[in-house]
Design an enzyme around this catalytic site. Sequence first.
Site, PDB file in Angstrom:
ATOM      1  N   ARG A  25       0.821  -1.213   0.000  1.00 48.86           N
ATOM      2  CA  ARG A  25       0.000   0.000   0.000  1.00 48.86           C
ATOM      3  C   ARG A  25       0.855   1.264   0.000  1.00 48.86           C
ATOM      4  O   ARG A  25       0.465   2.275   0.574  1.00 48.86           O
ATOM      5  CB  ARG A  25      -0.959   0.023   1.191  1.00 48.86           C
ATOM      6  CG  ARG A  25      -2.056  -1.024   1.132  1.00 48.86           C
ATOM      7  CD  ARG A  25      -3.011  -0.717  -0.023  1.00 48.86           C
ATOM      8  NE  ARG A  25      -4.145  -1.625  -0.027  1.00 48.86           N
ATOM      9  CZ  ARG A  25      -5.302  -1.371   0.591  1.00 48.86           C
ATOM     10  NH1 ARG A  25      -5.451  -0.266   1.263  1.00 48.86           N
ATOM     11  NH2 ARG A  25      -6.268  -2.235   0.527  1.00 48.86           N
ATOM     12  N   ARG A  29      -3.351   6.600  -0.206  1.00 46.70           N
ATOM     13  CA  ARG A  29      -3.761   7.810   0.504  1.00 46.70           C
ATOM     14  C   ARG A  29      -2.711   8.451   1.389  1.00 46.70           C
ATOM     15  O   ARG A  29      -2.875   9.591   1.805  1.00 46.70           O
ATOM     16  CB  ARG A  29      -5.033   7.535   1.309  1.00 46.70           C
ATOM     17  CG  ARG A  29      -6.265   7.557   0.437  1.00 46.70           C
ATOM     18  CD  ARG A  29      -7.491   7.143   1.188  1.00 46.70           C
ATOM     19  NE  ARG A  29      -7.366   5.753   1.591  1.00 46.70           N
ATOM     20  CZ  ARG A  29      -8.311   5.073   2.243  1.00 46.70           C
ATOM     21  NH1 ARG A  29      -9.427   5.673   2.588  1.00 46.70           N
ATOM     22  NH2 ARG A  29      -8.132   3.816   2.557  1.00 46.70           N
ATOM     23  N   ARG A  38      -6.550  11.646  -7.520  1.00 49.41           N
ATOM     24  CA  ARG A  38      -7.767  10.846  -7.420  1.00 49.41           C
ATOM     25  C   ARG A  38      -9.045  11.664  -7.305  1.00 49.41           C
ATOM     26  O   ARG A  38     -10.142  11.111  -7.410  1.00 49.41           O
ATOM     27  CB  ARG A  38      -7.662   9.901  -6.221  1.00 49.41           C
ATOM     28  CG  ARG A  38      -6.992   8.533  -6.479  1.00 49.41           C
ATOM     29  CD  ARG A  38      -7.870   7.625  -7.322  1.00 49.41           C
ATOM     30  NE  ARG A  38      -9.256   7.650  -6.877  1.00 49.41           N
ATOM     31  CZ  ARG A  38      -9.720   7.043  -5.795  1.00 49.41           C
ATOM     32  NH1 ARG A  38      -8.923   6.281  -5.089  1.00 49.41           N
ATOM     33  NH2 ARG A  38     -10.973   7.157  -5.439  1.00 49.41           N
ATOM     34  N   ASP A  74      -6.588  -3.338  -7.626  1.00 46.24           N
ATOM     35  CA  ASP A  74      -7.215  -3.826  -6.406  1.00 46.24           C
ATOM     36  C   ASP A  74      -7.540  -5.302  -6.589  1.00 46.24           C
ATOM     37  O   ASP A  74      -7.694  -5.775  -7.720  1.00 46.24           O
ATOM     38  CB  ASP A  74      -8.487  -3.039  -6.066  1.00 46.24           C
ATOM     39  CG  ASP A  74      -8.889  -3.287  -4.613  1.00 46.24           C
ATOM     40  OD1 ASP A  74      -8.324  -2.626  -3.720  1.00 46.24           O
ATOM     41  OD2 ASP A  74      -9.711  -4.181  -4.364  1.00 46.24           O
ATOM     42  N   TYR A 155     -14.898 -11.527   1.034  1.00 46.14           N
ATOM     43  CA  TYR A 155     -15.715 -10.367   0.643  1.00 46.14           C
ATOM     44  C   TYR A 155     -16.974 -10.786  -0.100  1.00 46.14           C
ATOM     45  O   TYR A 155     -18.053 -10.239   0.096  1.00 46.14           O
ATOM     46  CB  TYR A 155     -14.903  -9.421  -0.252  1.00 46.14           C
ATOM     47  CG  TYR A 155     -13.871  -8.614   0.485  1.00 46.14           C
ATOM     48  CD1 TYR A 155     -14.243  -7.593   1.352  1.00 46.14           C
ATOM     49  CD2 TYR A 155     -12.512  -8.854   0.319  1.00 46.14           C
ATOM     50  CE1 TYR A 155     -13.302  -6.836   2.032  1.00 46.14           C
ATOM     51  CE2 TYR A 155     -11.543  -8.112   0.988  1.00 46.14           C
ATOM     52  CZ  TYR A 155     -11.949  -7.104   1.848  1.00 46.14           C
ATOM     53  OH  TYR A 155     -11.018  -6.364   2.512  1.00 46.14           O
TER      54      TYR A 155
HETATM   55  O1  CP3 Z   1       0.476   0.330  -3.050  1.00 45.34           O
HETATM   56  C1  CP3 Z   1      -0.300  -0.610  -3.217  1.00 45.34           C
HETATM   57  O2  CP3 Z   1      -0.226  -1.653  -2.541  1.00 45.34           O
HETATM   58  C2  CP3 Z   1      -1.265  -0.430  -4.356  1.00 45.34           C
HETATM   59  C3  CP3 Z   1      -2.172  -1.396  -4.770  1.00 45.34           C
HETATM   60  C4  CP3 Z   1      -3.219  -2.046  -3.883  1.00 45.34           C
HETATM   61  C5  CP3 Z   1      -4.494  -1.507  -3.553  1.00 45.34           C
HETATM   62  N1  CP3 Z   1      -5.247  -2.484  -3.004  1.00 45.34           N
HETATM   63  C6  CP3 Z   1      -4.939  -0.126  -3.811  1.00 45.34           C
HETATM   64  C7  CP3 Z   1      -6.060   0.417  -3.006  1.00 45.34           C
HETATM   65  C8  CP3 Z   1      -3.189  -3.350  -3.449  1.00 45.34           C
HETATM   66  C9  CP3 Z   1      -2.034  -4.322  -3.512  1.00 45.34           C
HETATM   67  C10 CP3 Z   1      -4.474  -3.616  -2.898  1.00 45.34           C
HETATM   68  C11 CP3 Z   1      -4.877  -4.941  -2.442  1.00 45.34           C
HETATM   69  C12 CP3 Z   1      -6.042  -5.063  -1.555  1.00 45.34           C
HETATM   70  N2  CP3 Z   1      -7.286  -4.531  -1.700  1.00 45.34           N
HETATM   71  C13 CP3 Z   1      -6.056  -5.914  -0.441  1.00 45.34           C
HETATM   72  C14 CP3 Z   1      -4.904  -6.766   0.011  1.00 45.34           C
HETATM   73  C15 CP3 Z   1      -3.892  -5.921   0.696  1.00 45.34           C
HETATM   74  C16 CP3 Z   1      -4.210  -5.550   2.101  1.00 45.34           C
HETATM   75  O3  CP3 Z   1      -4.193  -4.349   2.381  1.00 45.34           O
HETATM   76  O4  CP3 Z   1      -4.459  -6.446   2.919  1.00 45.34           O
HETATM   77  C17 CP3 Z   1      -7.337  -5.824   0.147  1.00 45.34           C
HETATM   78  C18 CP3 Z   1      -7.797  -6.527   1.380  1.00 45.34           C
HETATM   79  C19 CP3 Z   1      -8.117  -4.952  -0.675  1.00 45.34           C
HETATM   80  C20 CP3 Z   1      -9.535  -4.554  -0.500  1.00 45.34           C
HETATM   81  C21 CP3 Z   1      -9.625  -3.092  -0.281  1.00 45.34           C
HETATM   82  N3  CP3 Z   1      -9.511  -2.164  -1.299  1.00 45.34           N
HETATM   83  C22 CP3 Z   1      -9.753  -2.380   0.942  1.00 45.34           C
HETATM   84  C23 CP3 Z   1      -9.917  -3.020   2.294  1.00 45.34           C
HETATM   85  C24 CP3 Z   1      -9.709  -1.015   0.632  1.00 45.34           C
HETATM   86  C25 CP3 Z   1      -9.731   0.165   1.575  1.00 45.34           C
HETATM   87  C26 CP3 Z   1     -11.050   0.831   1.677  1.00 45.34           C
HETATM   88  C27 CP3 Z   1     -10.902   2.169   2.411  1.00 45.34           C
HETATM   89  O5  CP3 Z   1     -11.252   3.181   1.830  1.00 45.34           O
HETATM   90  O6  CP3 Z   1     -10.456   2.145   3.578  1.00 45.34           O
HETATM   91  C28 CP3 Z   1      -9.558  -0.906  -0.764  1.00 45.34           C
HETATM   92  C29 CP3 Z   1      -9.419   0.347  -1.526  1.00 45.34           C
HETATM   93  C30 CP3 Z   1      -8.040   0.660  -2.000  1.00 45.34           C
HETATM   94  N4  CP3 Z   1      -7.238  -0.206  -2.684  1.00 45.34           N
HETATM   95  C31 CP3 Z   1      -7.377   1.899  -1.864  1.00 45.34           C
HETATM   96  C32 CP3 Z   1      -6.138   1.762  -2.518  1.00 45.34           C
HETATM   97  C33 CP3 Z   1      -5.079   2.804  -2.717  1.00 45.34           C
HETATM   98  C34 CP3 Z   1      -7.940   3.151  -1.219  1.00 45.34           C
HETATM   99  C35 CP3 Z   1      -8.826   3.797  -2.192  1.00 45.34           C
HETATM  100  C36 CP3 Z   1      -8.948   5.291  -1.954  1.00 45.34           C
HETATM  101  O7  CP3 Z   1      -7.987   6.004  -2.228  1.00 45.34           O
HETATM  102  O8  CP3 Z   1     -10.024   5.712  -1.547  1.00 45.34           O
END
Ligand code: CP3
Length: 344
Positions: A25, A29, A38, A74, A155
Amino acid sequence: MAHDAPLLSALAGDRPASPPVWFMRQAGRSLPEYRELRVGTRMLDACLTPDLAAEITLQPVRRHNVDAAVFFSDIVVPLKIAGIEVEIEPGRGPVFADPVRTADDVRRITSVPAEEIAHNADPIREAVRITTEELYGRGTPLIGFAGAPFTLAAYMVEGGPSKDHMRARAMMHADPQSWHRLAGWLSEVAAVFLQVQVDAGASAVQLFDSWAGSLSTSDYRTFVAPHSKRALDAVPGVPKIHFGVGTGPFLADMRLGGSADAVGVDWRMPLDEAAAIVGPDVTLQGNIDPAMLQAPWEALEEHVREVVLAGRAARAHIVNLGHGVPPDTDPDQLTRIVELVHSL
Ligand code: CP3
């Protein structure tokens, strides 16, 4: 792509001069330049806009000088491009319009051929191509990724985020046939998504099983590991990292019988202890405590030095966090960690 890139050496079991470092991650953000880009674009739309996804992938590499980029996407993106109705709710996570709970639901969803994903994946291919053009000029590898079958199912069965993934774990025992059908299909989904990224230029892949820690060891072995192993085995020719949170009780199983070149360790278990469990044939990745990012630099520095020291017990070590970068992290803390690790 240079095979002597420190990340690739460490995945092959060698110890480069200083350990490679990147952060799960790292794109997202915690970076003001990400938040700015974004504005006005939904998360999954950003993932499917090649220029935007490429630029977001590159931001943390330029800022922190990390040893790898992780593709901005994602875990639900392959499901979205397979035509499944899913969105990411800010502050919450992935939400599915139709939860997959009954045997009929499972039959309906698994009737979509996973190959469909490869046919609709041009935005992913294009984003990887743009990203690697810049990255490989500087010798930095791109890590492609996918969600592991259990974490995706957690999920889908629930319909959204949940605390203990009770419905997915219950399906394993209430209707094992449906569970294996769903998890088997998700292993194909993961494999196709990984293969698309590798074919377009990614040099390594990571399978995220973020919620595997809610499983018993016995359920992990019977209902989950075989599907995760199949996802990785379907993508030959690239080094593979397998990551989970709370997987200490079955850490040796996370090697998936040798299918993973590296195993991720969360912040709960010191790396020397983890190395004794996984043995000499696997690289470890981790395991800075994300909570320590809030500590004053002096405390964080001491913690990072301890992590690197404990990592010497493994055949090789990739420095990372025990889980993802929290959104409220001061990005300068991450830059300092990279400078420190590169100086060791
Ligand atoms: O730097 C990176 O790792 C970029 C790529 C990445 C994202 N999601 C971008 C993202 C990766 C590798 C993921 C994988 C992901 N997505 C996982 C496995 C990794 C982990 O953290 O355990 C999981 C469980 C998800 C599901 C998911 N997607 C969640 C729980 C969330 C957060 C929701 C929130 O707003 O709190 C996301 C959204 C997400 N995926 C964001 C990003 C940058 C945030 C989106 C935003 O900017 O609003």
